[in-house]
Design a protein around this motif. Structure first.
Motif, PDB file in Angstrom:
ATOM      1  N   ILE A 193       0.842  -1.191   0.000  1.00  0.00           N
ATOM      2  CA  ILE A 193       0.000   0.000   0.000  1.00  0.00           C
ATOM      3  C   ILE A 193       0.871   1.231   0.000  1.00  0.00           C
ATOM      4  O   ILE A 193       1.731   1.406   0.854  1.00  0.00           O
ATOM      5  N   THR A 252       0.996   5.214   0.204  1.00  0.00           N
ATOM      6  CA  THR A 252       0.186   6.384   0.537  1.00  0.00           C
ATOM      7  C   THR A 252       0.146   7.267  -0.693  1.00  0.00           C
ATOM      8  O   THR A 252       1.160   7.589  -1.289  1.00  0.00           O
ATOM      9  N   THR A 308     -11.064   3.520  -1.122  1.00  0.00           N
ATOM     10  CA  THR A 308     -10.749   2.102  -1.196  1.00  0.00           C
ATOM     11  C   THR A 308      -9.445   1.967  -1.960  1.00  0.00           C
ATOM     12  O   THR A 308      -9.360   2.287  -3.143  1.00  0.00           O
ATOM     13  N   ALA A 309      -8.416   1.515  -1.260  1.00  0.00           N
ATOM     14  CA  ALA A 309      -7.117   1.444  -1.909  1.00  0.00           C
ATOM     15  C   ALA A 309      -6.953   0.153  -2.689  1.00  0.00           C
ATOM     16  O   ALA A 309      -6.239   0.089  -3.676  1.00  0.00           O
ATOM     17  N   ILE A 354      -9.254  -3.141   1.108  1.00  0.00           N
ATOM     18  CA  ILE A 354      -8.491  -2.282   2.035  1.00  0.00           C
ATOM     19  C   ILE A 354      -8.969  -0.851   1.844  1.00  0.00           C
ATOM     20  O   ILE A 354      -8.960  -0.315   0.739  1.00  0.00           O
ATOM     21  N   GLU A 355      -9.369  -0.289   2.959  1.00  0.00           N
ATOM     22  CA  GLU A 355      -9.898   1.061   2.914  1.00  0.00           C
ATOM     23  C   GLU A 355      -9.084   2.003   3.790  1.00  0.00           C
ATOM     24  O   GLU A 355      -8.631   1.632   4.869  1.00  0.00           O
ATOM     25  N   PHE A 356      -8.962   3.211   3.311  1.00  0.00           N
ATOM     26  CA  PHE A 356      -8.252   4.238   4.082  1.00  0.00           C
ATOM     27  C   PHE A 356      -9.257   5.262   4.576  1.00  0.00           C
ATOM     28  O   PHE A 356     -10.111   5.700   3.807  1.00  0.00           O
ATOM     29  N   THR A 384      -6.354   5.537   9.060  1.00  0.00           N
ATOM     30  CA  THR A 384      -6.818   4.223   9.516  1.00  0.00           C
ATOM     31  C   THR A 384      -7.016   3.315   8.320  1.00  0.00           C
ATOM     32  O   THR A 384      -7.650   3.713   7.329  1.00  0.00           O
ATOM     33  N   ILE A 385      -6.441   2.148   8.398  1.00  0.00           N
ATOM     34  CA  ILE A 385      -6.551   1.212   7.287  1.00  0.00           C
ATOM     35  C   ILE A 385      -7.401   0.014   7.729  1.00  0.00           C
ATOM     36  O   ILE A 385      -7.070  -0.672   8.686  1.00  0.00           O
ATOM     37  N   HIS A 386      -8.480  -0.132   7.007  1.00  0.00           N
ATOM     38  CA  HIS A 386      -9.340  -1.298   7.258  1.00  0.00           C
ATOM     39  C   HIS A 386      -9.096  -2.348   6.206  1.00  0.00           C
ATOM     40  O   HIS A 386      -9.250  -2.092   5.022  1.00  0.00           O
ATOM     41  N   ALA A 387      -8.671  -3.505   6.669  1.00  0.00           N
ATOM     42  CA  ALA A 387      -8.505  -4.593   5.716  1.00  0.00           C
ATOM     43  C   ALA A 387      -9.617  -5.618   5.975  1.00  0.00           C
ATOM     44  O   ALA A 387      -9.791  -6.086   7.099  1.00  0.00           O
ATOM     45  N   TRP A 444      -9.997  -5.399  13.195  1.00  0.00           N
ATOM     46  CA  TRP A 444     -10.322  -5.808  11.844  1.00  0.00           C
ATOM     47  C   TRP A 444     -11.305  -6.987  11.921  1.00  0.00           C
ATOM     48  O   TRP A 444     -11.438  -7.655  12.934  1.00  0.00           O
TER      49      TRP A 444
END
Lengths: 726, 161
Positions: free
Chosen positions: A626, A628, A657-658, A666-668, A683-686, A722
């Motif tokens: 990932i 930035t 959504t990365a 994976i969302e930022f 914050t990164i949500h996987a 998560w």
């Protein structure tokens, strides 16, 4: 009451005083006597007393109690009284005090006096220190005198009018009719002052300027007469007829000819004539030539004339008289932009002036040299400029160093030359370079990939010689940290590689840490460099020891760094190689202003249970990296390093959504930290939306390209939560 | 020209002529600083220097420094000539002038300056005319101090040129 002592007597007495205290005593005594004399309203000796007061005033003693007495003297009928009274007024009164307004009526009367010398006194005083109110009241009288046939008064009235216009520009119009036939005067005094008056009016009002353009032929004629006429004993100065008038006319012609083709054409011939016929052996001739050159350069002259002018300046540069050389350099500086090629021809003479003894000449020569540097002469010029940098005064060094960096950046013939030049500047004037040159240099070095080994070797050798110049030390530390492996392995191609061991390098870096000469910033650099070497050298234990020692340093910055590096060793050793990797090529950023670069060490929240992250996450083969995707923006002067933070202050960055592939989403999300707005929380949500487990999920973060002054970017992860899709 | 200062090598002020309005305090400060700066200059240096936003033109004649502050558009070289002209006038008037003449006759030095410059600019470019005017004015002064009815004499002297 005995007669007050005479002026000369007093002067003689005061000069006999041997100490300051003795003088003060004498003065006080005399002042007391004068005060009582004033109180008695003694008309006979008032003049003498005020004169004495003026003398004491010049010595630095207070004399304000004599102000009203001056007014009384002015009002007197005796010429002697008036003379001293007006002198006193000019010395003791000023327009800030209302007292001066009392003069107005006296001056008005004296402007109409039957004796021209009294009128002269009044005009002189008004023209010297008249306030706006006085000028407003008396402008009419001045205007009247401007039209008189008495040249003694007319010339004074003209200059008085100049003063009135300066103080009250709106009154300019009223003097216009009187200027009609000023130039037809034969009297040089009137001519001179008239030209001054016309100049003033033209400078202040574009309408007046257009109006007076028609005078150009007349001015040309007068100038011609001055040059062609034979010897006139009254106005002759070293064989030149009235140089003061010539210079003033040339200046007026400059103003009239500027931007106007016809006028410029009309004066072309006379300018060429003056330029070629004026005697140059004495200062007075050169004064006229100087003014001529200024005029030629400012008006729309034809190219032949311009070349003539530059050549005159070139000759000036070779003149023995340093005043002339100074004036030439100043003028060349003004013209170098517009007539670049012509000035280039005199480059070698200009460069010679760098060796002049006079400070003002040296500075001018330096500025001019920088203006003349181009791709063709860069090597030769730089040699001279570097030599100059070596030997010049400290006041010059900062400007000279900056100028050299700029020139090198623009015209460097090769990368090696560029780096050599920078090295030379850092070693000779290292303490004088500006703060922003360190990051600029680091960027330059990083981007010159093939020169890394050479650069680090040279910098290392420089460090061995001298560690007092902070910018040099900082750049060197950074380079050793980055390229220490090249140094030790002796890979240099450009020059003979030196033999140096890891321990020797670490000795040097540690030496910087303990040296008194190092500033806190420098210490930070060297600690980080040592840390970086942990992935490039094998002496891990030594480095670990150093780092742990500084964990208890008094310097908070050092302490924080050491603690974080320690943490890297202890808990995140697997991340260490990636974190301390070689810096990538940096894109050139253009900074607004010439701001001092403030580095903001970017740290987010401390790590919490990162190990857990690794345990819980089982990834699959997919290892998303990932990055930035922060917008790269230039840093503002003195502001934050990354504009990321700036963005967050104004707008809310929407979540994004990365990555969304193979069931891994994976969302930022972005937000500002609550207590400290300088900290951005990403914050990164996987999310695993598949049925199967994901294993070997590896998280890596790459350093954003916008960082051009990295010391160490530490990214700590805040592990939130998560969800595993069941 | 904004101002002219005459001072000795020890820094003692002998004449100050200001063509711009400044308070006494400011004048003192400027004088002090400028005198220091000029006295610190070595003999081989050029006669011009930049000081604050002004150009300073100075020249030493025997034990006296003549120092002028001019503006950006003014010609430095001709200012040197102005200074020289003033010295010549003083020389002619006093007959081989020296610093003592200016100390003991400072008011005359001012009178001469005021016949040569007005508001910072030259009002008369002929040496002869300046000296003639001073001569006449001195005569007028003499006459007025002798309590003769000077009015008649004034009228005679005050003939237009």
């Amino acid at each position: 009451m005995p007669a007050p002592i005479r002026l000369r007597e007093l002067i003689r007495t005061i000069r006999t005083a041997r100490t300051q205290a003795e003088e003060r005593e004498m003065i006080q005594k005399e002042c007391a006597a004068i005060r009582s004399s004033f109180r008695e309203e003694d008309n006979t000796y008032r003049c003498r007393n005020v004169a004495k007061l003026l003398y004491m005033h010049m010595l630095g003693y207070p004399a304000h109690f004599g102000q009203l007495e001056c007014l009384k003297l002015i009002a007197s009928q005796k010429f002697t009284d008036k003379r001293i009274g007006y002198l006193g007024a000019m010395l003791l009164l000023d327009e800030r005090q209302d007292v001066h307004l009392l003069m107005t009526n006296c001056i008005k009367n004296d402007l109409n006096h039957s004796t021209q010398y009294v009128q002269g006194l009044a005009l002189c005083t008004l023209g010297c220190m008249g306030s706006s109110e006085m000028c407003r009241d008396l402008a009419g009288e001045v205007e009247k005198l401007l039209k008189t046939s008495n040249s003694y008064l007319r010339k004074k009235a003209a200059l008085c009018a100049v003063h009135v216009i300066r103080k009250v520009p709106e009154l300019m119009e009223m003097f216009l009719p009187a200027t009609k036939n000023l130039l037809s005067e034969k009297n040089h005094g009137v001519l001179h002052t008239s030209v001054v008056l016309l100049t003033e009016m033209c400078e202040r009002s574009p309408d007046m300027l257009s109006h007076f353009r028609k005078l150009v032929p007349q001015l040309v004629r007068i100038l011609k007469n001055l040059i062609m006429s034979g010897y006139s004993p009254e106005h002759d100065v070293s064989g030149i007829s009235d140089p003061f008038l010539q210079v003033r006319i040339l200046r007026l012609l400059r103003i009239l000819g500027k931007g106007d083709d016809d006028s410029s054409e009309a004066m072309n011939d006379i300018l060429a004539q003056v330029a070629t016929n004026t005697e140059t052996s004495k200062n007075v001739g050169n004064a006229i030539l100087y003014e001529t050159v200024l005029t030629i350069m400012d008006i729309k002259s034809e190219s032949g004339l311009r070349v003539l002018a530059i050549n005159i300046l070139g000759r000036f540069l070779l003149n023995n008289d340093k005043n002339i050389r100074y004036v030439a350099l100043t003028s060349l500086l003004k013209t170098v932009q517009t007539d670049h090629n012509a000035v280039q021809r005199h480059r070698s003479t200009i460069v010679d002036c760098l060796k002049d003894l006079d400070v003002s000449i040296k500075r001018r020569a330096m500025e001019l040299s920088f203006a003349l540097v181009n791709g063709n002469n860069i090597r030769g010029m730089m040699k001279e400029l570097l030599y100059f940098l070596d030997s010049c005064d400290p006041d010059f060094k900062a400007d000279c160093a900056s100028g050299i960096f700029l020139a090198a950046e623009k015209y460097a013939p090769s990368k090696r030359w560029h780096i050599d030049t920078i090295m030379r500047v850092l070693t000779t004037a290292g303490s004088y370079v500006r703060d922003d040159s360190v990051p600029n240099l680091i960027q330059l070095i990083t981007n010159s990939v093939e020169m890394h080994a050479y650069t680090v070797q040279r910098l290392y050798k420089a460090l061995l010689d001298d560690i007092s110049q902070q910018p040099l030390v900082q750049v060197a530390s950074w380079c050793i940290g980055e390229y220490g492996d090249l140094l030790v392995s002796g890979q240099c191609e450009e020059e003979e590689p030196i033999q140096v061991s890891e321990d020797e390098v670490l000795d040097v870096l540690e030496g910087l840490l303990v040296s008194n000469l190092s500033t806190p910033v420098t210490r930070g650099y060297s600690l980080t460099a040592i840390m970086k070497l942990s992935t490039r050298f094998s002496s891990l234990n030594r480095i670990k020891k150093v780092v742990s020692i500084y964990g208890s340093s008094i310097d908070v910055e050092l302490q924080q760094r050491a603690v974080e590096y320690n943490a890297l060793f202890k808990k995140y050793d697997h991340m260490r190689p990636a974190l301390l990797e070689r810096m990538p090529i940096m894109e050139k950023t253009i900074f607004s202003g010439d701001g001092i670069f403030t580095v903001c060490l970017w740290s987010v929240f401390p790590v919490l249970q990162a190990n857990d992250l690794l345990d819980l996450l089982g990834g699959n083969d997919v290892v998303p990296i990932i990055q930035t995707t922060v917008p790269t923006k230039p840093a503002s002067a003195g502001g934050e390093l990354l504009d990321l933070l700036g963005d967050l202050s104004l707008t809310v960055i929407p979540p994004m959504t990365a990555y969304n592939k193979n069931g891994l989403i994976i969302e930022f999300t972005f937000e500002r930290s609550n207590p400290n707005p300088n900290i951005a929380v990403i914050t990164i949500h996987a999310t695993n939306s598949t049925e199967a487990d994901m294993t070997e999920f590896v998280f890596q973060a790459a350093v954003p390209k916008v960082c051009s002054f990295p010391s160490c970017i530490l990214i700590n992860l805040l592990f939130m939560s998560w969800c595993i899709g069941t | 020209m904004q101002f002219m200062l005459l001072f000795s090598r020890q820094g003692k002020l002998r004449l100050q002529k200001w063509y711009v309005p400044l308070s006494d305090k400011e004048k003192k400060k400027i004088t002090r600083e400028l005198v220091q700066t000029v006295l610190a200059r070595k003999p081989k240096m050029c006669s011009f220097l930049e000081w604050r936003d002004l150009k300073i033109v100075y020249k030493r004649y025997a034990s006296l420094y003549f120092c002028c502050a001019i503006e950006d558009q003014d010609n430095e070289l001709i200012t040197l000539e102005i200074i020289h002209r003033y010295v010549e006038l003083l020389d002619k008037y006093f007959g081989s002038v020296c610093e003592l003449d200016i100390i003991f006759n400072f008011e005359k030095a001012y009178f001469i300056l005021d016949e040569f410059l007005l508001g910072g600019e030259a009002q008369e470019t002929s040496k002869k005319n300046v000296l003639k005017a001073i001569e006449q004015a001195d005569l007028l002064q003499e006459v007025s101090t002798q309590s003769v009815t000077s009015e008649h004499l004034c009228k005679c002297i005050a003939t237009p040129q």
